[in-house]
Design a protein around this motif. Structure first.
Motif, PDB file in Angstrom:
ATOM      1  N   ALA A   1      -5.552  34.079 -32.099  1.00 20.10           N
ATOM      2  CA  ALA A   1      -6.586  33.636 -33.042  1.00 20.10           C
ATOM      3  C   ALA A   1      -6.058  33.635 -34.467  1.00 20.10           C
ATOM      4  N   LEU A   2      -5.384  34.708 -34.858  1.00 20.48           N
ATOM      5  CA  LEU A   2      -4.865  34.791 -36.229  1.00 20.48           C
ATOM      6  C   LEU A   2      -3.675  33.869 -36.460  1.00 20.48           C
ATOM      7  N   ALA A   3      -3.070  33.392 -35.373  1.00 17.11           N
ATOM      8  CA  ALA A   3      -1.996  32.398 -35.483  1.00 17.11           C
ATOM      9  C   ALA A   3      -2.556  30.979 -35.561  1.00 17.11           C
ATOM     10  N   GLY A   4      -3.902  30.857 -35.429  1.00 17.30           N
ATOM     11  CA  GLY A   4      -4.538  29.550 -35.577  1.00 17.30           C
ATOM     12  C   GLY A   4      -4.779  28.784 -34.295  1.00 17.30           C
ATOM     13  N   ASP A   5      -4.809  29.452 -33.161  1.00 13.79           N
ATOM     14  CA  ASP A   5      -5.055  28.788 -31.870  1.00 13.79           C
ATOM     15  C   ASP A   5      -6.493  28.253 -31.827  1.00 13.79           C
ATOM     16  N   MET A   6      -6.653  26.960 -32.074  1.00 14.04           N
ATOM     17  CA  MET A   6      -7.977  26.347 -32.157  1.00 14.04           C
ATOM     18  C   MET A   6      -8.645  26.142 -30.799  1.00 14.04           C
ATOM     19  N   THR A   7      -7.984  26.506 -29.709  1.00 17.53           N
ATOM     20  CA  THR A   7      -8.651  26.452 -28.410  1.00 17.53           C
ATOM     21  C   THR A   7      -9.566  27.654 -28.211  1.00 17.53           C
ATOM     22  N   LEU A   8      -9.418  28.668 -29.066  1.00 15.43           N
ATOM     23  CA  LEU A   8     -10.245  29.873 -28.955  1.00 15.43           C
ATOM     24  C   LEU A   8     -11.531  29.718 -29.759  1.00 15.43           C
ATOM     25  N   PRO A   9     -12.670  29.996 -29.167  1.00 14.66           N
ATOM     26  CA  PRO A   9     -13.932  29.887 -29.902  1.00 14.66           C
ATOM     27  C   PRO A   9     -13.971  30.728 -31.170  1.00 14.66           C
ATOM     28  N   ILE A  10     -13.372  31.919 -31.164  1.00 12.87           N
ATOM     29  CA  ILE A  10     -13.411  32.761 -32.358  1.00 12.87           C
ATOM     30  C   ILE A  10     -12.646  32.125 -33.512  1.00 12.87           C
TER      31      ILE A  10
ATOM     32  N   GLN B   1     -12.290  28.840 -33.896  1.00 12.95           N
ATOM     33  CA  GLN B   1     -13.137  27.723 -34.313  1.00 12.95           C
ATOM     34  C   GLN B   1     -14.246  28.198 -35.233  1.00 12.95           C
ATOM     35  N   VAL B   2     -14.872  29.314 -34.887  1.00 15.24           N
ATOM     36  CA  VAL B   2     -15.969  29.857 -35.704  1.00 15.24           C
ATOM     37  C   VAL B   2     -15.443  30.297 -37.061  1.00 15.24           C
ATOM     38  N   ALA B   3     -14.366  31.085 -37.072  1.00 14.09           N
ATOM     39  CA  ALA B   3     -13.821  31.577 -38.338  1.00 14.09           C
ATOM     40  C   ALA B   3     -13.411  30.419 -39.246  1.00 14.09           C
ATOM     41  N   THR B   4     -12.784  29.404 -38.678  1.00 12.82           N
ATOM     42  CA  THR B   4     -12.362  28.236 -39.453  1.00 12.82           C
ATOM     43  C   THR B   4     -13.565  27.486 -40.020  1.00 12.82           C
ATOM     44  N   ALA B   5     -14.604  27.310 -39.218  1.00 13.17           N
ATOM     45  CA  ALA B   5     -15.810  26.601 -39.672  1.00 13.17           C
ATOM     46  C   ALA B   5     -16.498  27.359 -40.804  1.00 13.17           C
ATOM     47  N   ILE B   6     -16.586  28.668 -40.684  1.00 12.36           N
ATOM     48  CA  ILE B   6     -17.227  29.475 -41.728  1.00 12.36           C
ATOM     49  C   ILE B   6     -16.443  29.359 -43.031  1.00 12.36           C
ATOM     50  N   GLU B   7     -15.122  29.523 -42.954  1.00 13.77           N
ATOM     51  CA  GLU B   7     -14.297  29.430 -44.160  1.00 13.77           C
ATOM     52  C   GLU B   7     -14.322  28.027 -44.761  1.00 13.77           C
ATOM     53  N   ALA B   8     -14.377  26.991 -43.927  1.00 14.24           N
ATOM     54  CA  ALA B   8     -14.421  25.607 -44.421  1.00 14.24           C
ATOM     55  C   ALA B   8     -15.701  25.325 -45.197  1.00 14.24           C
ATOM     56  N   HIS B   9     -16.754  26.088 -44.908  1.00 16.16           N
ATOM     57  CA  HIS B   9     -18.030  25.908 -45.601  1.00 16.16           C
ATOM     58  C   HIS B   9     -18.236  26.944 -46.698  1.00 16.16           C
ATOM     59  N   GLY B  10     -17.145  27.584 -47.130  1.00 14.35           N
ATOM     60  CA  GLY B  10     -17.203  28.505 -48.258  1.00 14.35           C
ATOM     61  C   GLY B  10     -17.543  29.941 -47.903  1.00 14.35           C
ATOM     62  N   GLY B  11     -17.639  30.263 -46.623  1.00 12.15           N
ATOM     63  CA  GLY B  11     -17.940  31.634 -46.213  1.00 12.15           C
ATOM     64  C   GLY B  11     -16.689  32.499 -46.165  1.00 12.15           C
ATOM     65  N   HIS B  12     -16.906  33.787 -46.013  1.00 10.66           N
ATOM     66  CA  HIS B  12     -15.814  34.756 -45.959  1.00 10.66           C
ATOM     67  C   HIS B  12     -15.801  35.427 -44.594  1.00 10.66           C
ATOM     68  N   VAL B  13     -14.618  35.509 -43.985  1.00  5.96           N
ATOM     69  CA  VAL B  13     -14.464  36.145 -42.676  1.00  5.96           C
ATOM     70  C   VAL B  13     -13.611  37.400 -42.849  1.00  5.96           C
ATOM     71  N   THR B  14     -14.120  38.524 -42.347  1.00  5.43           N
ATOM     72  CA  THR B  14     -13.397  39.784 -42.369  1.00  5.43           C
ATOM     73  C   THR B  14     -13.121  40.205 -40.929  1.00  5.43           C
ATOM     74  N   TRP B  15     -11.879  40.509 -40.641  1.00  8.89           N
ATOM     75  CA  TRP B  15     -11.471  40.957 -39.312  1.00  8.89           C
ATOM     76  C   TRP B  15     -11.276  42.464 -39.354  1.00  8.89           C
ATOM     77  N   LEU B  16     -11.960  43.198 -38.491  1.00  9.57           N
ATOM     78  CA  LEU B  16     -11.755  44.631 -38.315  1.00  9.57           C
ATOM     79  C   LEU B  16     -11.144  44.830 -36.932  1.00  9.57           C
TER      80      LEU B  16
END
Length: 73
Positions: free
Chosen positions: A37-46, A48-63
């Motif tokens: 996911a952190l390498a950018g594998d767009m086949t993973l739903p997570i 896709q979600v993180a990318t969509a949120i960031e593309a719309h100005g949101g912030h994603v935090t990974w714990l």
């Protein structure tokens, strides 16, 4: 039989307008998925979600715990 888990499912469309998103992953069983996911594998739903949120100005935090992060460089 085990009863179904309590959960809420949201579409990417519903999540993309989030201002903040927290992704929590624990355990060695998640290590490959987190690395991909952190390498950018767009086949993973997570991813896709993180990318969509960031593309719309949101912030994603990974714990991520040490076990889930063991494949990260």
């Amino acid at each position: 039989p085990k009863p179904p888990a309590d959960r809420i499912s949201l579409s990417i469309l519903a999540l993309q307008n989030s201002s903040n998103c927290l992704i929590l992953a624990t355990g060695a069983a998640k290590a490959t998925i987190i690395a991909n996911a952190l390498a950018g594998d767009m086949t993973l739903p997570i991813t896709q979600v993180a990318t969509a949120i960031e593309a719309h100005g949101g912030h994603v935090t990974w714990l991520i715990d040490k076990a889930a992060a063991k494949q990260l460089a």
